[in-house]
Write a protein that holds these residues in place. Structure first.
Motif, PDB file in Angstrom:
ATOM      1  N   TYR A   1       0.855  -1.162   0.000  1.00 15.69           N
ATOM      2  CA  TYR A   1       0.000   0.000   0.000  1.00 15.69           C
ATOM      3  C   TYR A   1       0.908   1.233   0.000  1.00 15.69           C
ATOM      4  CZ  TYR A   1      -3.191  -3.509   1.990  1.00 15.69           C
ATOM      5  OH  TYR A   1      -3.935  -4.644   2.227  1.00 15.69           O
ATOM      6  N   ARG A   2       0.347   2.399  -0.320  1.00 16.81           N
ATOM      7  CA  ARG A   2       1.148   3.614  -0.253  1.00 16.81           C
ATOM      8  C   ARG A   2       0.277   4.795   0.152  1.00 16.81           C
ATOM      9  NH1 ARG A   2       2.520   4.515  -6.719  1.00 16.81           N
ATOM     10  NH2 ARG A   2       0.417   5.164  -7.371  1.00 16.81           N
ATOM     11  N   GLN A   3       0.939   5.780   0.723  1.00 16.46           N
ATOM     12  CA  GLN A   3       0.246   6.997   1.130  1.00 16.46           C
ATOM     13  C   GLN A   3       1.081   8.193   0.717  1.00 16.46           C
ATOM     14  OE1 GLN A   3      -0.846   7.240   5.285  1.00 16.46           O
ATOM     15  NE2 GLN A   3      -2.411   8.757   4.842  1.00 16.46           N
ATOM     16  N   ALA A   4       0.530   8.983  -0.172  1.00 21.74           N
ATOM     17  CA  ALA A   4       1.193  10.206  -0.638  1.00 21.74           C
ATOM     18  C   ALA A   4       0.803  11.359   0.283  1.00 21.74           C
ATOM     19  CB  ALA A   4       0.796  10.494  -2.068  1.00 21.74           C
TER      20      ALA A   4
ATOM     21  N   GLY B   1      -0.887  14.257   1.947  1.00 22.82           N
ATOM     22  CA  GLY B   1      -2.218  14.829   1.815  1.00 22.82           C
ATOM     23  C   GLY B   1      -3.261  13.900   1.237  1.00 22.82           C
ATOM     24  N   LYS B   2      -2.904  12.637   1.044  1.00 25.78           N
ATOM     25  CA  LYS B   2      -3.849  11.680   0.459  1.00 25.78           C
ATOM     26  C   LYS B   2      -4.041  10.493   1.390  1.00 25.78           C
ATOM     27  CE  LYS B   2      -2.935  12.786  -4.384  1.00 25.78           C
ATOM     28  NZ  LYS B   2      -2.625  12.228  -5.732  1.00 25.78           N
ATOM     29  N   GLU B   3      -5.101   9.745   1.140  1.00 25.75           N
ATOM     30  CA  GLU B   3      -5.357   8.545   1.923  1.00 25.75           C
ATOM     31  C   GLU B   3      -4.470   7.398   1.434  1.00 25.75           C
ATOM     32  OE1 GLU B   3     -10.026   9.302   3.187  1.00 25.75           O
ATOM     33  OE2 GLU B   3      -9.488   7.571   1.960  1.00 25.75           O
ATOM     34  N   ARG B   4      -4.272   6.442   2.331  1.00 26.55           N
ATOM     35  CA  ARG B   4      -3.512   5.255   1.950  1.00 26.55           C
ATOM     36  C   ARG B   4      -4.278   4.500   0.870  1.00 26.55           C
ATOM     37  NH1 ARG B   4      -0.245   3.265   6.411  1.00 26.55           N
ATOM     38  NH2 ARG B   4      -2.118   3.754   7.619  1.00 26.55           N
ATOM     39  N   GLU B   5      -3.553   3.987  -0.130  1.00 22.39           N
ATOM     40  CA  GLU B   5      -4.193   3.284  -1.228  1.00 22.39           C
ATOM     41  C   GLU B   5      -3.496   1.959  -1.508  1.00 22.39           C
ATOM     42  OE1 GLU B   5      -3.926   5.587  -4.825  1.00 22.39           O
ATOM     43  OE2 GLU B   5      -1.752   5.458  -4.898  1.00 22.39           O
TER      44      GLU B   5
ATOM     45  N   SER C   1      -2.710   2.206 -11.823  1.00 26.95           N
ATOM     46  CA  SER C   1      -1.659   3.220 -11.946  1.00 26.95           C
ATOM     47  C   SER C   1      -0.247   2.624 -11.974  1.00 26.95           C
ATOM     48  CB  SER C   1      -1.765   4.216 -10.792  1.00 26.95           C
ATOM     49  OG  SER C   1      -1.644   3.556  -9.548  1.00 26.95           O
TER      50      SER C   1
ATOM     51  N   GLU D   1       4.606  10.829  -9.537  1.00 21.15           N
ATOM     52  CA  GLU D   1       3.364  10.527  -8.818  1.00 21.15           C
ATOM     53  C   GLU D   1       3.451   9.242  -8.005  1.00 21.15           C
ATOM     54  OE1 GLU D   1       3.722  11.248 -12.089  1.00 21.15           O
ATOM     55  OE2 GLU D   1       2.294  10.073 -13.311  1.00 21.15           O
TER      56      GLU D   1
ATOM     57  N   ALA E   1       5.651   8.509  -2.326  1.00 18.51           N
ATOM     58  CA  ALA E   1       4.762   8.164  -1.213  1.00 18.51           C
ATOM     59  C   ALA E   1       5.557   7.371  -0.185  1.00 18.51           C
ATOM     60  CB  ALA E   1       3.583   7.325  -1.708  1.00 18.51           C
TER      61      ALA E   1
END
Length: 118
Positions: free
Chosen positions: A37-40, A42-46, A63, A92, A95
């Motif tokens: 998983y990754r989290q950039a 200001g973004k939620e973990r994806e 992606s 992009e 993260a």
């Protein structure tokens, strides 16, 4: 005690490659489907990628499809290692990257920072 320890991150130029590792111990993780998983900022973990217990079946976020490859080593019941080979990296992809089971049921580790410069 469950431990998820990620490593291998770093700073890389766009188009470069990195190989992440996750050492999972404290349970028989060879019996779990595992994922990255990754989290950039200001973004939620994806979700990034998953791999089944046997390692036969993998799945990727759109992606990263065609650029990332997930694999695992179930050499012994004491520790399972999960890898993420990342090629053709893009800015992009920057993260913090984490591993966990799928679904994620254990406390998250510290993750490993991946920074891709343009």
């Amino acid at each position: 005690q469950v431990q998820l320890v990620e490593s291998g991150g770093g700073l890389v130029q766009a188009g470069g490659s990195l190989r992440l590792s996750c050492a999972a111990s404290g349970r028989v993780f060879s019996s779990y489907n595992m994922g990255w998983y990754r989290q950039a900022p200001g973004k939620e973990r994806e979700f990034v990628a998953t791999i089944t217990r046997s390692g036969v079946t993998t799945n990727y976020a759109d992606s990263v499809k065609g650029r990332f490859t997930i694999s695992r080593d179930n050499a012994d019941n004491a520790k399972t290692t999960v890898f993420l080979q990342m090629n053709s990296l893009k800015p992009e992809d920057t993260a913090i990257y984490y591993c966990n089971t799928v679904p994620a049921v254990w406390t998250w580790g510290q993750g490993t920072q991946v920074t891709v410069s343009s």
